[in-house]
Design an enzyme around this catalytic site. Structure first.
Site, PDB file in Angstrom:
ATOM      1  N   ASP A 193       6.110   7.590 -35.049  1.00  0.00           N
ATOM      2  CA  ASP A 193       6.594   8.174 -33.808  1.00  0.00           C
ATOM      3  C   ASP A 193       8.090   7.885 -33.743  1.00  0.00           C
ATOM      4  O   ASP A 193       8.524   6.794 -34.109  1.00  0.00           O
ATOM      5  CB  ASP A 193       5.874   7.571 -32.597  1.00  0.00           C
ATOM      6  CG  ASP A 193       6.027   8.457 -31.381  1.00  0.00           C
ATOM      7  OD1 ASP A 193       5.691   9.650 -31.461  1.00  0.00           O
ATOM      8  OD2 ASP A 193       6.522   7.967 -30.352  1.00  0.00           O
ATOM      9  N   SER A 194       8.868   8.863 -33.308  1.00  0.00           N
ATOM     10  CA  SER A 194      10.317   8.663 -33.344  1.00  0.00           C
ATOM     11  C   SER A 194      11.001   9.415 -32.217  1.00  0.00           C
ATOM     12  O   SER A 194      10.389  10.267 -31.558  1.00  0.00           O
ATOM     13  CB  SER A 194      10.860   9.144 -34.689  1.00  0.00           C
ATOM     14  OG  SER A 194      10.505  10.494 -34.901  1.00  0.00           O
TER      15      SER A 194
ATOM     16  N   HIS B 254      16.851   5.977 -39.268  1.00  0.00           N
ATOM     17  CA  HIS B 254      15.776   5.191 -38.660  1.00  0.00           C
ATOM     18  C   HIS B 254      14.492   5.329 -39.471  1.00  0.00           C
ATOM     19  O   HIS B 254      13.840   4.348 -39.780  1.00  0.00           O
ATOM     20  CB  HIS B 254      15.572   5.656 -37.214  1.00  0.00           C
ATOM     21  CG  HIS B 254      15.451   7.157 -37.051  1.00  0.00           C
ATOM     22  ND1 HIS B 254      16.326   8.032 -37.618  1.00  0.00           N
ATOM     23  CD2 HIS B 254      14.517   7.926 -36.421  1.00  0.00           C
ATOM     24  CE1 HIS B 254      15.968   9.267 -37.334  1.00  0.00           C
ATOM     25  NE2 HIS B 254      14.873   9.226 -36.607  1.00  0.00           N
ATOM     26  N   ARG B 255      14.137   6.581 -39.846  1.00  0.00           N
ATOM     27  CA  ARG B 255      12.882   6.802 -40.564  1.00  0.00           C
ATOM     28  C   ARG B 255      12.947   6.221 -41.970  1.00  0.00           C
ATOM     29  O   ARG B 255      11.998   5.596 -42.436  1.00  0.00           O
ATOM     30  CB  ARG B 255      12.551   8.302 -40.606  1.00  0.00           C
ATOM     31  CG  ARG B 255      11.077   8.562 -40.925  1.00  0.00           C
ATOM     32  CD  ARG B 255      10.676  10.014 -40.724  1.00  0.00           C
ATOM     33  NE  ARG B 255      10.857  10.453 -39.357  1.00  0.00           N
ATOM     34  CZ  ARG B 255      11.898  11.168 -38.926  1.00  0.00           C
ATOM     35  NH1 ARG B 255      12.815  11.575 -39.749  1.00  0.00           N
ATOM     36  NH2 ARG B 255      11.992  11.487 -37.664  1.00  0.00           N
TER      37      ARG B 255
HETATM   38  P1  IMP Z   1       7.620  12.900 -33.289  1.00  0.00           P
HETATM   39  O1  IMP Z   1       7.327  13.939 -34.333  1.00  0.00           O
HETATM   40  O2  IMP Z   1       6.591  12.744 -32.249  1.00  0.00           O
HETATM   41  O3  IMP Z   1       8.030  11.608 -33.914  1.00  0.00           O
HETATM   42  O4  IMP Z   1       8.853  13.492 -32.457  1.00  0.00           O
HETATM   43  C1  IMP Z   1      10.120  13.086 -32.686  1.00  0.00           C
HETATM   44  C2  IMP Z   1      11.120  13.935 -31.906  1.00  0.00           C
HETATM   45  O5  IMP Z   1      12.317  13.141 -31.839  1.00  0.00           O
HETATM   46  C3  IMP Z   1      11.485  15.215 -32.651  1.00  0.00           C
HETATM   47  O6  IMP Z   1      10.971  16.313 -32.000  1.00  0.00           O
HETATM   48  C4  IMP Z   1      12.997  15.244 -32.589  1.00  0.00           C
HETATM   49  O7  IMP Z   1      13.364  15.958 -31.449  1.00  0.00           O
HETATM   50  C5  IMP Z   1      13.413  13.807 -32.371  1.00  0.00           C
HETATM   51  N1  IMP Z   1      13.791  13.183 -33.653  1.00  0.00           N
HETATM   52  C6  IMP Z   1      13.145  12.163 -34.303  1.00  0.00           C
HETATM   53  N2  IMP Z   1      13.760  11.862 -35.454  1.00  0.00           N
HETATM   54  C7  IMP Z   1      14.799  12.717 -35.539  1.00  0.00           C
HETATM   55  C8  IMP Z   1      15.807  12.898 -36.542  1.00  0.00           C
HETATM   56  O8  IMP Z   1      15.860  12.252 -37.593  1.00  0.00           O
HETATM   57  N3  IMP Z   1      16.714  13.871 -36.273  1.00  0.00           N
HETATM   58  C9  IMP Z   1      16.689  14.620 -35.145  1.00  0.00           C
HETATM   59  N4  IMP Z   1      15.783  14.508 -34.216  1.00  0.00           N
HETATM   60  C10 IMP Z   1      14.829  13.547 -34.399  1.00  0.00           C
END
Ligand code: IMP
Length: 196
Positions: A68-69, A178-179
């Protein structure tokens, strides 16, 4: 033990496959589609909710990984944070979320402000639950620059750089993101659990 990823996102599957140097199955290939309600209060909680839900459906022979990010802007009280994927509303596109964040920054009367990305990776197996994190600090600006990356990348300038992640090479992003950092932390944990 079989390694399963709690995501069907092709980009994520690719990143995780590279990291694990082996077989990793997206959960959608072995389970019927179903909704997971991500109602945790942190990235770690939401990653754990995803991984645990799938582990409970699959059972002891599986090691499940979920991530989650999102991006947090202290000037906006930490927004969008865990709501990054739906900042402009449920089902909003990356572009709509990005425009909303630019609007919020402009409304504060600044052209740039500190921000950071967070990635949490949860690893769930019969040996228990683990979560690792990675962060990338920098600034967000009030205009889009560059077409690379995705999500909020066109307005994010990482610390030590002058260009946005929309302009910088993806190989640079992989090193500092971060990832990327969370994945490098997850790797030894997964290897250890697979050998047990
Ligand atoms: P997840 O797929 O639930 O982790 O959603 C993460 C959301 O955070 C994505 O829809 C992006 O909007 C934002 N996000 C997370 N990592 C990144 C990145 O590396 N670049 C740009 N946006 C990110």
């Amino acid at each position: 033990m079989q390694l399963v990823l709690a995501s069907s996102n092709k980009g994520k599957v690719k990143e995780f496959r590279q990291m694990c140097e082996g077989e990793i199955t997206p959960f959608s290939e072995i389970l019927e589609p179903f909704e997971i309600v991500e109602d945790g209060e942190s990235f770690a909680e939401n990653a754990l909710i995803k991984a645990r839900t799938i582990y409970e459906k699959l059972g002891e022979e599986y090691l499940v990984i979920a991530d989650d990010s999102g991006i947090s802007v202290p000037l906006l009280g930490g927004e969008p944070g865990i709501y990054s994927a739906r900042y402009a509303g449920e089902g909003a596109s990356d572009r709509e979320n990005l425009e909303k964040l630019i609007g919020e920054i402009k409304a504060k009367g600044v052209q740039k402000t500190p921000a950071f990305y967070t990635a949490a990776i949860a690893i769930v197996s019969r040996y228990g639950d683990y979560v690792v994190h990675g962060w990338m600090h920098g600034e967000v600006i009030d205009e889009k620059r560059g077409e690379k990356g995705f999500g909020y990348d066109p307005i994010f300038i990482p610390e030590g750089h002058t260009q946005t992640l929309g302009e910088l090479d993806q190989s640079i992003k992989a090193e500092i993101s971060h990832r990327g950092k969370a994945l490098r932390m997850a790797k030894p944990v997964i290897r250890m659990l697979m050998r047990k």
